[in-house]
Design an enzyme around this catalytic site. Structure first.
Site, PDB file in Angstrom:
ATOM      1  N   GLU A  58      58.040  37.481  31.961  1.00  0.00           N
ATOM      2  CA  GLU A  58      57.086  36.416  31.640  1.00  0.00           C
ATOM      3  C   GLU A  58      55.902  36.969  30.863  1.00  0.00           C
ATOM      4  O   GLU A  58      55.469  36.379  29.863  1.00  0.00           O
ATOM      5  CB  GLU A  58      56.601  35.724  32.914  1.00  0.00           C
ATOM      6  CG  GLU A  58      55.659  34.563  32.612  1.00  0.00           C
ATOM      7  CD  GLU A  58      54.873  34.095  33.821  1.00  0.00           C
ATOM      8  OE1 GLU A  58      54.747  32.871  33.998  1.00  0.00           O
ATOM      9  OE2 GLU A  58      54.361  34.954  34.576  1.00  0.00           O
ATOM     10  N   TRP A  80      59.844  28.900  34.673  1.00  0.00           N
ATOM     11  CA  TRP A  80      59.242  27.796  33.926  1.00  0.00           C
ATOM     12  C   TRP A  80      60.219  26.634  33.708  1.00  0.00           C
ATOM     13  O   TRP A  80      59.869  25.657  33.050  1.00  0.00           O
ATOM     14  CB  TRP A  80      58.738  28.302  32.568  1.00  0.00           C
ATOM     15  CG  TRP A  80      57.411  28.987  32.622  1.00  0.00           C
ATOM     16  CD1 TRP A  80      57.170  30.312  32.827  1.00  0.00           C
ATOM     17  CD2 TRP A  80      56.128  28.381  32.469  1.00  0.00           C
ATOM     18  NE1 TRP A  80      55.821  30.578  32.809  1.00  0.00           N
ATOM     19  CE2 TRP A  80      55.152  29.410  32.579  1.00  0.00           C
ATOM     20  CE3 TRP A  80      55.691  27.081  32.225  1.00  0.00           C
ATOM     21  CZ2 TRP A  80      53.787  29.164  32.473  1.00  0.00           C
ATOM     22  CZ3 TRP A  80      54.329  26.831  32.124  1.00  0.00           C
ATOM     23  CH2 TRP A  80      53.389  27.872  32.247  1.00  0.00           C
ATOM     24  N   TYR A 144      50.226  29.516  27.214  1.00  0.00           N
ATOM     25  CA  TYR A 144      49.567  30.828  27.175  1.00  0.00           C
ATOM     26  C   TYR A 144      49.819  31.656  25.912  1.00  0.00           C
ATOM     27  O   TYR A 144      48.879  32.102  25.258  1.00  0.00           O
ATOM     28  CB  TYR A 144      50.001  31.642  28.395  1.00  0.00           C
ATOM     29  CG  TYR A 144      49.615  31.029  29.711  1.00  0.00           C
ATOM     30  CD1 TYR A 144      48.348  31.211  30.242  1.00  0.00           C
ATOM     31  CD2 TYR A 144      50.528  30.257  30.434  1.00  0.00           C
ATOM     32  CE1 TYR A 144      47.987  30.652  31.456  1.00  0.00           C
ATOM     33  CE2 TYR A 144      50.173  29.688  31.656  1.00  0.00           C
ATOM     34  CZ  TYR A 144      48.897  29.886  32.155  1.00  0.00           C
ATOM     35  OH  TYR A 144      48.548  29.321  33.351  1.00  0.00           O
ATOM     36  N   CYS A 196      46.619  27.688  34.325  1.00  0.00           N
ATOM     37  CA  CYS A 196      46.003  27.917  35.634  1.00  0.00           C
ATOM     38  C   CYS A 196      45.176  29.191  35.589  1.00  0.00           C
ATOM     39  O   CYS A 196      44.010  29.204  35.971  1.00  0.00           O
ATOM     40  CB  CYS A 196      47.081  28.010  36.715  1.00  0.00           C
ATOM     41  SG  CYS A 196      48.001  26.475  36.952  1.00  0.00           S
ATOM     42  N   ARG A 216      41.703  28.862  37.549  1.00  0.00           N
ATOM     43  CA  ARG A 216      41.136  27.571  37.961  1.00  0.00           C
ATOM     44  C   ARG A 216      41.911  26.948  39.118  1.00  0.00           C
ATOM     45  O   ARG A 216      41.350  26.241  39.964  1.00  0.00           O
ATOM     46  CB  ARG A 216      41.131  26.583  36.784  1.00  0.00           C
ATOM     47  CG  ARG A 216      42.532  26.200  36.313  1.00  0.00           C
ATOM     48  CD  ARG A 216      42.579  24.981  35.422  1.00  0.00           C
ATOM     49  NE  ARG A 216      43.972  24.659  35.099  1.00  0.00           N
ATOM     50  CZ  ARG A 216      44.750  23.865  35.818  1.00  0.00           C
ATOM     51  NH1 ARG A 216      44.283  23.280  36.904  1.00  0.00           N
ATOM     52  NH2 ARG A 216      45.996  23.643  35.456  1.00  0.00           N
ATOM     53  N   ASP A 219      48.229  28.411  43.269  1.00  0.00           N
ATOM     54  CA  ASP A 219      49.261  28.173  44.279  1.00  0.00           C
ATOM     55  C   ASP A 219      49.438  29.491  45.022  1.00  0.00           C
ATOM     56  O   ASP A 219      50.131  30.394  44.557  1.00  0.00           O
ATOM     57  CB  ASP A 219      50.548  27.729  43.566  1.00  0.00           C
ATOM     58  CG  ASP A 219      51.748  27.606  44.489  1.00  0.00           C
ATOM     59  OD1 ASP A 219      51.649  27.968  45.681  1.00  0.00           O
ATOM     60  OD2 ASP A 219      52.816  27.152  44.009  1.00  0.00           O
TER      61      ASP A 219
END
Length: 314
Positions: A58, A80, A144, A196, A216, A219
């Site tokens: 990733e 994803w 991203y 995130c 921000r 999980d």
């Protein structure tokens, strides 16, 4: 990794119950910080097995500026998939069973979960075999990698934040502007998932490179172990290219939450004793952060407790 386990305990003891966009519900706290000394071992959670290869593929996907899940699927990385799958099942092209709120429904209905898995298998197969389908439904929008490597600038030009960061670290290490941001207000609505982990700053002192990440939304059970490992790895990669040692990874969380359907899994994890952290090995023949492949990055001494499965909230 007591830092991570302490976060889980803190949320369990002090969190408030909140509704969220997924419909699952969370127990949440606001504003929390963890610090990891990267010289003391690579911070990959040991109280449950975490797939380091997925972390690596990733991160390299981000660094290449890629935004299509097809690249990840080729590496057998499916973290994803759900967001691309959601794009397909909500489109006019989708003709299968109703997938409304499929994540929550699958978590509570084993029969429906089987249906979702069948449709997901069809989806992944089409992504890998049909280039037009992959272009239409595999791309997650300007997530991203797009922001890191080609932030839209003036007059049609783009800004390579990663390349600029490395240049500045090498040439002006004491600057207070060593920043990369993934949060682009102009494009956030076009992203399959708004970032995130959205803002990072790097800091050089005594020949060591440290990184602070502002996340921000976190999980904590499923995502945060990946996030810790990913940004620790990024710090190692950049430090190596800039001929620096590694310092700290500082992880600052905004809304840090445990999903309500993860509570049993968290209890299991908290009952386990942390083990010794592994050591990161980077290929010695790579000079640029952009040259790495998955096979160039590995761990030695990772001996975690068994994996703990939990549903992902989409």
């Amino acid at each position: 990794m007591e830092q991570y386990l302490n976060l889980c305990r803190h949320i369990k003891e002090n969190g408030v119950i909140k509704e969220d966009r997924t419909g699952v519900g969370t127990k949440s706290v606001f504003g929390y910080q963890m610090r990891f000394d990267l010289a003391k071992g690579f911070p990959l959670v040991t109280t449950k097995k975490t797939a380091f290869r997925l972390v690596v593929s990733e991160l390299l996907w981000f660094l290449k500026g890629d935004t299509n899940v097809k690249t990840l699927m080729k590496e057998k990385n499916h973290i994803w998939d759900e967001w691309a799958f959601e794009k397909w099942v909500n489109s006019e092209s989708y003709k299968g069973p109703d997938m409304t709120n499929f994540g929550v429904r699958a978590a509570n209905d084993p029969a429906f979960k089987t249906i979702v898995e069948e449709q997901m298998e069809i989806f992944c197969s089409k992504i890998l075999s049909d280039e037009q389908f992959a272009n239409e439904f595999g791309d997650l929008g300007p997530v991203y990698g797009k922001q890191w490597r080609s932030w839209p600038g003036n007059d049609g030009q783009t800004i390579d934040q990663v390349q600029n960061l490395i240049y500045q670290l090498k040439n002006n290490p004491d600057s207070r502007r060593h920043i990369i941001t993934a949060w682009n207000p102009a494009e956030v609505d076009d992203m399959a998932l708004p970032p995130c982990h959205s803002f990072m700053q790097f800091y050089v002192a005594n020949g060591k490179l440290s990184c602070q990440l502002y996340q921000r939304s976190a999980d904590v059970f499923l995502g945060v172990p990946f996030n810790i490992a990913s940004y620790a790895l990024l710090t190692h990669l950049i430090a190596k290219e800039c001929q620096l040692e590694v310092g700290e990874f500082v992880h600052t969380l905004g809304d840090a939450h445990l999903y309500l359907n993860h509570m049993e899994q968290v209890e299991t994890q908290l009952e386990r004793e942390p083990k010794q952290l592994p050591t990161l090995i980077l290929s010695s023949d790579k000079n640029s952060i952009f040259d790495y492949e998955v096979e160039d990055i590995s761990l030695v001494g990772y001996d975690p407790h068994p994996r703990i499965k939990a549903p992902i909230a989409v």
